[in-house]
Enzyme design. Structure first.
Site: not given
Ligand code: IMP
Length: 211
Positions: A73, A165, A191-192
C-alpha cells in the site's frame, strides 16, 4: 545469489514493473499471486498505509496456503496539502475520495494535484512517496517494511515511464522525475525499492517467519 520467487498481490502494472525492476537488481523473481484477478478485491478502508497493506496481505495469502506473499500500500504525501492525497492517492480526483472503489485515472489525479498546488512556489512543494509492504502467510502478517523517497512536485509533468504521480515527482539527486527513469533506476531511489530491499534483508536473514 538467491533464487527466491516472490509472490506479489497486485495487478497494478506500474507496481509490477517497479517490483520487477528491484527484483532484477537482486536476482529474485516476481510473480503475481496465481489467479489474482479472480480473487475478491480487498476493500482498502484503513486509515494508514500499514493497515491497508496488512489487510491486503492477510486476505490474499489465504488464496495460496503455506506461501509467503507480499502486498503493497503506497501513496503520495504533499507537505503543502497537509499530507494529502496520502491513503487516497489512487482516487484523489474522484468526486468523493473517501468513497471506496472510486479509483480514477492517473492523469485526473495529477491534474487535481496541480490545481491544488497552483501558485505555491517550488520551495514549498516538497513531498514524499511512502510504500508499506506487508508479508503474510496463511492469513497472518509476518512483518511489514516501509520505504520513503523525498522530492518536489513540479508544475508540469515530465517523462513517460512509471505510473501514477511519477511524472510530477522530481527527485533532486537524479535531476529527473521518477517518470524519466527506467524501472531499474527508479528502484534504486524509490519508496517501493527501499521497502522491497528491507523485505529481502529480512527474507535472507533466515527469519523463522520467512522460511
Ligand atoms: P494503492 O493501490 O492503494 O496502494 O494506491 C497507490 C496509489 O498511490 C497509486 O494509484 C498512485 O496514484 C500512487 N502511487 C504509489 N506509488 C507510486 C509510485 O511509485 N509512483 C507514482 N504514484 C504512486
Amino acid at each position: 545469489m538467491t533464487t527466491h520467487r516472490i509472490l506479489v498481490a497486485t495487478s497494478n502494472p506500474g507496481k509490477l514493473r517497479d517490483f520487477a525492476g528491484v527484483a532484477e537488481a537482486h536476482g529474485v523473481s516476481i510473480e503475481m499471486v496465481p489467479d489474482f484477478s479472480s480473487l475478491t478485491q480487498v476493500v482498502e478502508d484503513g486509515a494508514t498505509f500499514d493497515a491497508n497493506a496488512r489487510k491486503k496481505a492477510e486476505a490474499y495469502s489465504l488464496a495460496v496456503p503455506g506461501e509467503l506473499i507480499l502486498a503493497d500500500d503506497s501513496g503520495l504525501e504533499i507537505d503543502a496539502l497537509g499530507g494529502a492525497p496520502g491513503v487516497y492517492s489512487a482516487r484523489y480526483a474522484s468526486a468523493d475520495p473517501h468513497k471506496l472503489d472510486s479509483n480514477v485515472k492517473d492523469e485526473a489525479n495529477n491534474a487535481r494535484v496541480l490545481r491544488e498546488l497552483n501558485g505555491i512556489p517550488m520551495e514549498k512543494r516538497t513531498a514524499q512517496f511512502v510504500c508499506v509492504l506487508a508479508a503474510a502467510r496463511d492469513g497472518t502478517t509476518m512483518n511489514t517494511f516501509r520505504g520513503v523517497v523525498e522530492g518536489v512536485i513540479l508544475d508540469f509533468p515530465r517523462g513517460h515511464n512509471g505510473f501514477g504521480y511519477d511524472p510530477l515527482f522530481y527527485f533532486p539527486q537524479a535531476g529527473k522525475t521518477l517518470a524519466e527513469l527506467t524501472a531499474v533506476e527508479k528502484s534504486r531511489y524509490s519508496h517501493r525499492g527501499a521497502a522491497f530491499r528491507r523485505f529481502l534483508e529480512w527474507l535472507n536473514s533466515g527469519n523463522p517467519g520467512s522460511t
